[in-house]
Motif scaffolding. Structure first.
Motif, PDB file in Angstrom:
ATOM      1  N   GLU A 203       0.838  -1.170  -0.041  1.00 31.34           N
ATOM      2  CA  GLU A 203       0.143  -0.080   0.090  1.00 31.34           C
ATOM      3  C   GLU A 203       1.025   1.352  -0.139  1.00 31.34           C
ATOM      4  OE1 GLU A 203      -2.754   2.943   0.166  1.00 31.34           O
ATOM      5  OE2 GLU A 203      -2.936   0.825  -0.529  1.00 31.34           O
ATOM      6  N   ARG A 206       2.164   1.657  -3.636  1.00 31.80           N
ATOM      7  CA  ARG A 206       1.078   2.167  -4.335  1.00 31.80           C
ATOM      8  C   ARG A 206       0.714   3.821  -4.281  1.00 31.80           C
ATOM      9  NH1 ARG A 206      -3.656   4.207  -4.376  1.00 31.80           N
ATOM     10  NH2 ARG A 206      -3.672   4.373  -2.138  1.00 31.80           N
ATOM     11  N   ALA A 207       0.797   4.061  -2.750  1.00 30.48           N
ATOM     12  CA  ALA A 207       0.405   5.329  -2.571  1.00 30.48           C
ATOM     13  C   ALA A 207       1.637   6.431  -3.054  1.00 30.48           C
ATOM     14  CB  ALA A 207       0.472   5.659  -1.091  1.00 30.48           C
ATOM     15  N   HIS A 209       3.507   5.915  -5.824  1.00 24.66           N
ATOM     16  CA  HIS A 209       3.661   6.077  -6.974  1.00 24.66           C
ATOM     17  C   HIS A 209       2.200   6.660  -7.582  1.00 24.66           C
ATOM     18  CE1 HIS A 209       4.380   4.961 -11.145  1.00 24.66           C
ATOM     19  NE2 HIS A 209       3.195   4.387 -11.374  1.00 24.66           N
ATOM     20  N   GLU A 210       0.865   6.040  -7.101  1.00 23.21           N
ATOM     21  CA  GLU A 210      -0.295   6.795  -7.646  1.00 23.21           C
ATOM     22  C   GLU A 210      -0.603   8.152  -7.114  1.00 23.21           C
ATOM     23  OE1 GLU A 210      -3.113   3.805  -7.465  1.00 23.21           O
ATOM     24  OE2 GLU A 210      -1.916   1.982  -8.298  1.00 23.21           O
ATOM     25  N   GLU A 211      -0.408   8.196  -5.680  1.00 15.67           N
ATOM     26  CA  GLU A 211      -0.867   9.536  -5.271  1.00 15.67           C
ATOM     27  C   GLU A 211       0.036  10.383  -5.283  1.00 15.67           C
ATOM     28  OE1 GLU A 211      -2.317   8.450  -1.432  1.00 15.67           O
ATOM     29  OE2 GLU A 211      -3.560   6.803  -2.019  1.00 15.67           O
ATOM     30  N   GLY A 213       3.054  10.626  -6.891  1.00 14.91           N
ATOM     31  CA  GLY A 213       3.486  10.536  -8.232  1.00 14.91           C
ATOM     32  C   GLY A 213       4.975  10.608  -8.299  1.00 14.91           C
ATOM     33  N   GLN A 215       8.348   7.502  -8.328  1.00 21.47           N
ATOM     34  CA  GLN A 215       8.824   6.429  -8.967  1.00 21.47           C
ATOM     35  C   GLN A 215       9.521   5.495  -8.034  1.00 21.47           C
ATOM     36  OE1 GLN A 215       8.095   5.272 -11.992  1.00 21.47           O
ATOM     37  NE2 GLN A 215       8.968   3.370 -11.357  1.00 21.47           N
TER      38      GLN A 215
END
Length: 382
Positions: A203, A206-207, A209-211, A213, A215
């Motif tokens: 998680e 994921r956060a 990368h996705e939230e 931005g 890498q």
């Protein structure tokens, strides 16, 4: 900042072996320092100071000669924060050296400070006195920097005070509006990899990368490999590890942030050893050696002892002889104990084992051979 927190070269052979691109011959300086030949050290670094002052200062500090490094810094007419950080940063590698950071910082009042400088000071206080002693720095700087917050948060996690670390994280993000970078996220990922669940680490990645931005890099994936190994999900850890290997091959960039490092190979070899998958552990170990990334000493010892107990004494000896031959200048101190673990004669030339290593090193381990033969077996079965 990452280089300031690396493990000691006494535990990582490749820490010393990887300095071939460094403009200062640090291995020679270290050997001279151990022999107490300070005059020879002065003669070695003197011609390098005009072109590489920061590298010389850093090298001397790394080998514990911070007084000599400080003296060179004092001769620079207009020192920068980078010069000062080159003196202070390497001292964080050992507690007894970290104690010197505040005094050396005060000894150079004219040298500019930057965010990294204050985070080095904070880390030195965390190491020697505890994270609580460094919190005051957050109020001395306005606004406090991301570097400073990250250093103290990291230390609270290492002191097993996650509630204090999370309080500072919220203070950093919510009160000061400071956006965490990859290093800050990796501090949380690293803690959760040793004390949390696989889902918590996933998680966070994921956060990140996705939230945010950002890498995820090799430190992020090292955390995932570590937590998967802890929870005995070794096949999943291997998938992550192979993904890193493939990404490097596709990018063709050995400097990529996703390139496996010593911690990658250490985590993967340890997980395979814990699962008693010795041949696969040996394969991953040699993949690291090819890139001059040797796993941490304790994990190498676990591999060598495990191979011996599994009736693979020849493979165990090959591991140790290979390290001794590939890193002859650095195979000393606690690394010499591996010879006993492998059943070699400590201090002897072991010509027979050396010859055996020469014959066996090009050969693939059992796991690698089985992987290559698998398509043929499948075709035959069809």
């Amino acid at each position: 900042m990452a280089t300031f927190f690396c493990a000691s070269g006494r535990r990582l052979l490749s820490t010393a072996a990887a300095v071939s691109e460094f403009p200062v011959p640090i291995a020679r300086i270290r050997n001279l320092a151990r022999a107490g030949r300070l005059t020879d050290i002065d003669a070695t670094v003197a011609p390098l100071i005009p072109a590489h002052p920061k590298a010389v200062i850093s090298a001397l500090s790394v080998v514990g000669l911070s007084d000599q490094a400080s003296a060179i810094l004092s001769t620079i007419p207009s020192p920068t924060a980078e010069h000062l950080n080159a003196l202070l940063g390497p001292l964080l590698r050992r507690r007894r050296h970290a104690e010197r950071v505040p005094g050396l910082l005060n000894a150079h009042p004219s040298a500019p400070r930057n965010a990294v400088t204050w985070s080095i000071l904070a880390k030195s206080l965390c190491i020697t006195k505890g994270a609580d002693e460094a919190v005051y720095l957050l109020h001395a700087e306005e606004p406090p920097s991301l570097h400073l917050y990250t250093a103290i948060i990291d230390s609270y996690y290492k002191e097993k005070k996650p509630h204090r670390a999370e309080e500072l994280w919220r203070d950093m993000v919510d009160k000061h509006g400071i956006a965490p970078d990859a290093a800050a996220y990796n501090v949380r990922i690293t803690y959760k990899s040793t004390a949390g669940t696989v889902e918590e680490v996933k998680e966070l990645i994921r956060a990140m990368h996705e939230e945010a931005g950002l890498q995820p890099d090799v430190v992020s994936y090292n955390g995932l490999i570590r937590v998967l190994g802890r929870h005995k999900r070794v096949d999943e850890a291997l998938e992550v590890y192979r993904g890193l290997q493939e990404k490097v091959g596709a990018e063709g960039n050995t400097e990529a942030k996703s390139m496996p490092d010593c911690a990658t190979y250490t985590g993967m070899v340890r997980a395979l050893c814990n699962a008693e998958r010795w041949s696969e552990a040996e394969d991953v170990f040699y993949e690291g050696v090819k890139r001059r990334k040797v796993v941490e000493l304790g994990t190498v010892q676990k591999l060598v002892v495990g191979l011996n107990k599994a009736g693979k004494g020849r493979a165990a000896r090959r591991v140790v002889v290979g390290l001794r031959k590939k890193f002859p200048d650095h195979f000393n101190g606690p690394w010499k104990e591996l010879e006993k673990d492998a059943g070699l004669t400590p201090g002897a030339s072991n010509e027979e084992e050396d010859a055996e290593e020469d014959e066996q090193q090009p050969a693939k381990t059992a796991a690698a051979e089985e992987d290559e033969q698998q398509p043929a077996k499948t075709a035959a079965a069809a």
